[in-house]
Structures are given as structure tokens and as C-alpha cells.
Design an enzyme around this catalytic site. Structure first.
Site, mmCIF file in Angstrom:
data_model
loop_
_atom_site.group_PDB
_atom_site.id
_atom_site.type_symbol
_atom_site.label_atom_id
_atom_site.label_comp_id
_atom_site.label_asym_id
_atom_site.label_seq_id
_atom_site.Cartn_x
_atom_site.Cartn_y
_atom_site.Cartn_z
ATOM 1 N N HIS A 67 -11.546 -15.637 -15.768
ATOM 2 C CA HIS A 67 -11.065 -16.586 -15.692
ATOM 3 C C HIS A 67 -9.785 -16.837 -16.370
ATOM 4 C CE1 HIS A 67 -11.561 -14.418 -19.793
ATOM 5 N NE2 HIS A 67 -13.032 -13.584 -19.108
ATOM 6 N N CYS A 107 -15.577 -9.146 -18.024
ATOM 7 C CA CYS A 107 -15.183 -10.726 -17.453
ATOM 8 C C CYS A 107 -13.529 -9.991 -16.724
ATOM 9 C CB CYS A 107 -14.613 -11.861 -18.086
ATOM 10 S SG CYS A 107 -16.472 -12.474 -18.408
#
Length: 183
Positions: free
Chosen positions: A143, A159
């Protein structure tokens, strides 16, 4: 160093010899075409957390390399997944594990199901690619980020972070079903 990490790092070094820096070489997160071993499948994403780079294989022996931020020690994702969901300006909510680890940071999410709406101040940034294994959400994402200083570092809750302009570019290049391998 754990044996698995050593083996993965060694394999990565063999696959991506250019990912090893000469003493004093500067980290460069700028997307750029690089040479890789030709054994990788066109369209596949390869992530080397130790070097803080993500590679999109564009042709046999060629890849687009992006700088990334990755998970802190003990929180990193390793293995293979597929991108099963893609979202523009996604909503975000910390996982229960994140809330448990850092209750002060995530106090506003305790005892409710609130999520932060998408937008420029959202921690997932402009785009999110959701990683799944065997049809199950891993809760790991590739992301964008509102913390550009985290690129090139191991500071996230697991992440893979990219600059918003870079994740927008990657988002357009990869379809649902793309294989992602994190070494």
C-alpha cells in the site's frame, strides 16, 4: 540470524546480485528498470525485505524495481500470496494484534468497529493491494503511505509500504491474481 532467513537472503543475493550494495552505496527508492535472472515469470512480484525493494517482472531478465518499507523484526510477511483485492483510497482499521501491541496509538479503535475513511491522511495511502493465501486474507497489504520517511526502512506492522506515486503506478500494472513472493 535464523537459518531460514540466511537461506532466503542467500537465495535473494543469487537471484538479484545488483541488490547487494557496495560499501557506501546509497539506497535509491526511485522506480527503475533493472536486470534480474530470467527464471522469474513475467507479471510476478518479488519483494526482498532486507534490501527494501519490490520487483515487478516485466520481461524475461527484466524488472521494474521500487523502493519499499517493510515490517519490523518479527512482524514481517514471508512466503507466497496472490493479490485478490485492489482498492483505490481504501479505508483502514488496525488489526486486533496491532491494537493489542500499541493500545495508546490505536485507542480510538478499541471497543468498536470504526474504520478510517480513505483519503490523503489514511495510513494505507492512495492504493492498496490485498494479499491472500488459499483464498484467505492475510491482513498484509502492499500500500501507499503517509510516512514517506518509512521507505527503505523496517518499521511497519508487517505491510509493504510504497510512496503514493509509486503504488499508483504499480496498481495500474498488476491485475487481480498476481503472484507475490516475499523472500
Amino acid at each position: 540470524m535464523r537459518r531460514r532467513q540466511f537461506i532466503a537472503g542467500s537465495l535473494a543475493a543469487l537471484a538479484f546480485p545488483h541488490a547487494l550494495f557496495a560499501a557506501g552505496a546509497a539506497y535509491d527508492p526511485t522506480p527503475q528498470m533493472v536486470s534480474i535472472k530470467p527464471q522469474y515469470i513475467v507479471g510476478e512480484l518479488l519483494i526482498l525485505p532486507r534490501s527494501h525493494y519490490l520487483y515487478l517482472v516485466t520481461a524475461p531478465g527484466q524488472a521494474m524495481r521500487y523502493g519499499v518499507g517493510v515490517g519490523k523484526a518479527g512482524l514481517e510477511f514471508t512466503g507466497t500470496a496472490t493479490i485478490d483485492v485492489k482498492k483505490e483510497w481504501p479505508t483502514w482499521r488496525p488489526t486486533d494484534e496491532m491494537i493489542e501491541r500499541e493500545p495508546k496509538s490505536y485507542a480510538r479503535f478499541i471497543g468498536n468497529t470504526d474504520a478510517q475513511p480513505g483519503g490523503p491522511s489514511n495510513p494505507l495511502g492512495a492504493r492498496a493491494l490485498y494479499l491472500f493465501q488459499n483464498g484467505k486474507d492475510t491482513y498484509f497489504r502492499i500500500h501507499g503511505t503517509t510516512q514517506s520517511s518509512s521507505i527503505g526502512r523496517s518499521v511497519s506492522n508487517g505491510c509493504i509500504r510504497m510512496l503514493n506515486t509509486h503504488v499508483k503506478d504499480l496498481y495500474q500494472r498488476v491485475p487481480i491474481g498476481t503472484k507475490v513472493t516475499v523472500l
